[in-house]
Scaffold this motif. Sequence first.
Motif, mmCIF file in Angstrom:
data_model
loop_
_atom_site.group_PDB
_atom_site.id
_atom_site.type_symbol
_atom_site.label_atom_id
_atom_site.label_comp_id
_atom_site.label_asym_id
_atom_site.label_seq_id
_atom_site.Cartn_x
_atom_site.Cartn_y
_atom_site.Cartn_z
ATOM 1 N N THR A 7 -17.137 10.512 -36.219
ATOM 2 C CA THR A 7 -17.823 9.239 -36.393
ATOM 3 C C THR A 7 -19.239 9.559 -36.839
ATOM 4 O OG1 THR A 7 -16.520 8.203 -34.662
ATOM 5 C CG2 THR A 7 -18.594 7.138 -35.235
ATOM 6 N N PHE A 8 -19.698 8.896 -37.874
ATOM 7 C CA PHE A 8 -21.020 9.124 -38.418
ATOM 8 C C PHE A 8 -21.959 7.995 -37.978
ATOM 9 C CE2 PHE A 8 -18.031 11.296 -41.153
ATOM 10 C CZ PHE A 8 -18.605 12.558 -41.229
ATOM 11 N N PRO A 9 -23.274 8.222 -38.022
ATOM 12 C CA PRO A 9 -24.196 7.175 -37.569
ATOM 13 C C PRO A 9 -24.053 5.874 -38.348
ATOM 14 C CG PRO A 9 -25.397 9.026 -38.539
ATOM 15 C CD PRO A 9 -23.961 9.440 -38.432
ATOM 16 N N TRP A 10 -23.807 5.954 -39.638
ATOM 17 C CA TRP A 10 -23.647 4.726 -40.421
ATOM 18 C C TRP A 10 -22.369 4.001 -40.019
ATOM 19 C CZ3 TRP A 10 -24.413 9.553 -42.488
ATOM 20 C CH2 TRP A 10 -23.276 10.236 -42.917
ATOM 21 N N GLY A 11 -21.381 4.721 -39.501
ATOM 22 C CA GLY A 11 -20.172 4.088 -38.980
ATOM 23 C C GLY A 11 -20.446 3.340 -37.688
ATOM 24 N N ILE A 12 -21.291 3.918 -36.833
ATOM 25 C CA ILE A 12 -21.692 3.238 -35.601
ATOM 26 C C ILE A 12 -22.432 1.948 -35.950
ATOM 27 C CG2 ILE A 12 -23.202 3.381 -33.580
ATOM 28 C CD1 ILE A 12 -22.578 6.441 -33.552
ATOM 29 N N VAL A 13 -23.376 2.044 -36.893
ATOM 30 C CA VAL A 13 -24.147 0.869 -37.320
ATOM 31 C C VAL A 13 -23.222 -0.192 -37.902
ATOM 32 C CG1 VAL A 13 -25.856 0.068 -39.009
ATOM 33 C CG2 VAL A 13 -26.322 2.107 -37.622
ATOM 34 N N HIS A 14 -22.297 0.219 -38.748
ATOM 35 C CA HIS A 14 -21.360 -0.725 -39.365
ATOM 36 C C HIS A 14 -20.548 -1.464 -38.301
ATOM 37 C CE1 HIS A 14 -18.449 -2.387 -42.182
ATOM 38 N NE2 HIS A 14 -17.498 -1.910 -41.389
ATOM 39 N N THR A 15 -20.041 -0.722 -37.317
ATOM 40 C CA THR A 15 -19.236 -1.322 -36.257
ATOM 41 C C THR A 15 -20.060 -2.309 -35.433
ATOM 42 O OG1 THR A 15 -17.803 0.615 -36.161
ATOM 43 C CG2 THR A 15 -17.835 -0.807 -34.218
ATOM 44 N N LEU A 16 -21.282 -1.940 -35.085
ATOM 45 C CA LEU A 16 -22.146 -2.844 -34.332
ATOM 46 C C LEU A 16 -22.455 -4.105 -35.133
ATOM 47 C CD1 LEU A 16 -24.554 -0.193 -32.790
ATOM 48 C CD2 LEU A 16 -22.942 -1.643 -31.524
ATOM 49 N N ARG A 17 -22.810 -3.938 -36.399
ATOM 50 C CA ARG A 17 -23.147 -5.099 -37.233
ATOM 51 C C ARG A 17 -21.946 -6.030 -37.414
ATOM 52 N NH1 ARG A 17 -26.786 -2.245 -41.981
ATOM 53 N NH2 ARG A 17 -28.680 -1.999 -40.730
ATOM 54 N N LYS A 18 -20.751 -5.446 -37.528
ATOM 55 C CA LYS A 18 -19.535 -6.263 -37.646
ATOM 56 C C LYS A 18 -19.359 -7.171 -36.438
ATOM 57 C CE LYS A 18 -15.310 -4.662 -38.387
ATOM 58 N NZ LYS A 18 -14.210 -3.736 -38.664
ATOM 59 N N ARG A 19 -19.880 -6.741 -35.319
ATOM 60 C CA ARG A 19 -19.782 -7.512 -34.081
ATOM 61 C C ARG A 19 -21.037 -8.354 -33.830
ATOM 62 N NH1 ARG A 19 -16.536 -3.463 -34.163
ATOM 63 N NH2 ARG A 19 -14.653 -3.358 -32.922
ATOM 64 N N GLY A 20 -21.888 -8.464 -34.850
ATOM 65 C CA GLY A 20 -23.068 -9.309 -34.755
ATOM 66 C C GLY A 20 -24.247 -8.678 -34.028
ATOM 67 N N ILE A 21 -24.200 -7.365 -33.830
ATOM 68 C CA ILE A 21 -25.275 -6.660 -33.133
ATOM 69 C C ILE A 21 -26.130 -5.934 -34.162
ATOM 70 C CG2 ILE A 21 -25.824 -4.898 -31.412
ATOM 71 C CD1 ILE A 21 -22.972 -5.474 -30.250
ATOM 72 N N PRO A 22 -27.408 -6.277 -34.287
ATOM 73 C CA PRO A 22 -28.251 -5.604 -35.266
ATOM 74 C C PRO A 22 -28.435 -4.130 -34.902
ATOM 75 C CG PRO A 22 -29.460 -7.399 -34.176
ATOM 76 C CD PRO A 22 -28.121 -7.308 -33.541
ATOM 77 N N ALA A 23 -28.391 -3.284 -35.889
ATOM 78 C CA ALA A 23 -28.578 -1.848 -35.672
ATOM 79 C C ALA A 23 -28.986 -1.195 -36.986
ATOM 80 C CB ALA A 23 -27.282 -1.216 -35.158
ATOM 81 N N ARG A 24 -29.659 -0.048 -36.848
ATOM 82 C CA ARG A 24 -30.022 0.748 -38.031
ATOM 83 C C ARG A 24 -30.034 2.215 -37.623
ATOM 84 N NH1 ARG A 24 -36.329 0.964 -39.125
ATOM 85 N NH2 ARG A 24 -36.990 1.404 -37.016
ATOM 86 N N TRP A 25 -29.727 3.071 -38.585
ATOM 87 C CA TRP A 25 -29.772 4.508 -38.293
ATOM 88 C C TRP A 25 -30.881 5.139 -39.113
ATOM 89 C CZ3 TRP A 25 -28.829 8.718 -41.539
ATOM 90 C CH2 TRP A 25 -28.327 8.427 -42.809
#
Length: 121
Positions: A7-25
């Motif tokens: 799992t890459f950091p951009w994958g973590i960010v993508h998953t969080l954003r898909k669930r409406g949680i703001p995130a950035r790496w």
Amino acid sequence: RIPNWATFPWGIVHTLRKRGIPARWRPFGTVERLRKNLLEDQVTIVMVGEPLRWDGGRYRGWAHAKVVFGHVAERGFVFVDPAVRRSSDPNRLEYHGLTWQGLEEFVRQWRNLCRVYVEVG
């Protein structure tokens, strides 16, 4: 994400954003940034590891994500770590899914992955 492997950091960010949680790496984080985020209650996930590790001619590289939970100058950082082995003793951090890591070891493992971190929220 590479299924069943990484799992890459951009994958973590993508998953969080898909669930409406703001995130950035971001790469090239600093210990000071982690301390600042703790003071501001900013959820921060760090990527650590030894991706170029070989042992006896066999590849033993690894990488891991964990959440920064606290910091004590004399001891290092405390993390919420999904890989921690739980203790049966409620007086130990491991009972609660937490673990300590000394500053020197943490920074070395974090540097191996370009000091990448994810800020959530």
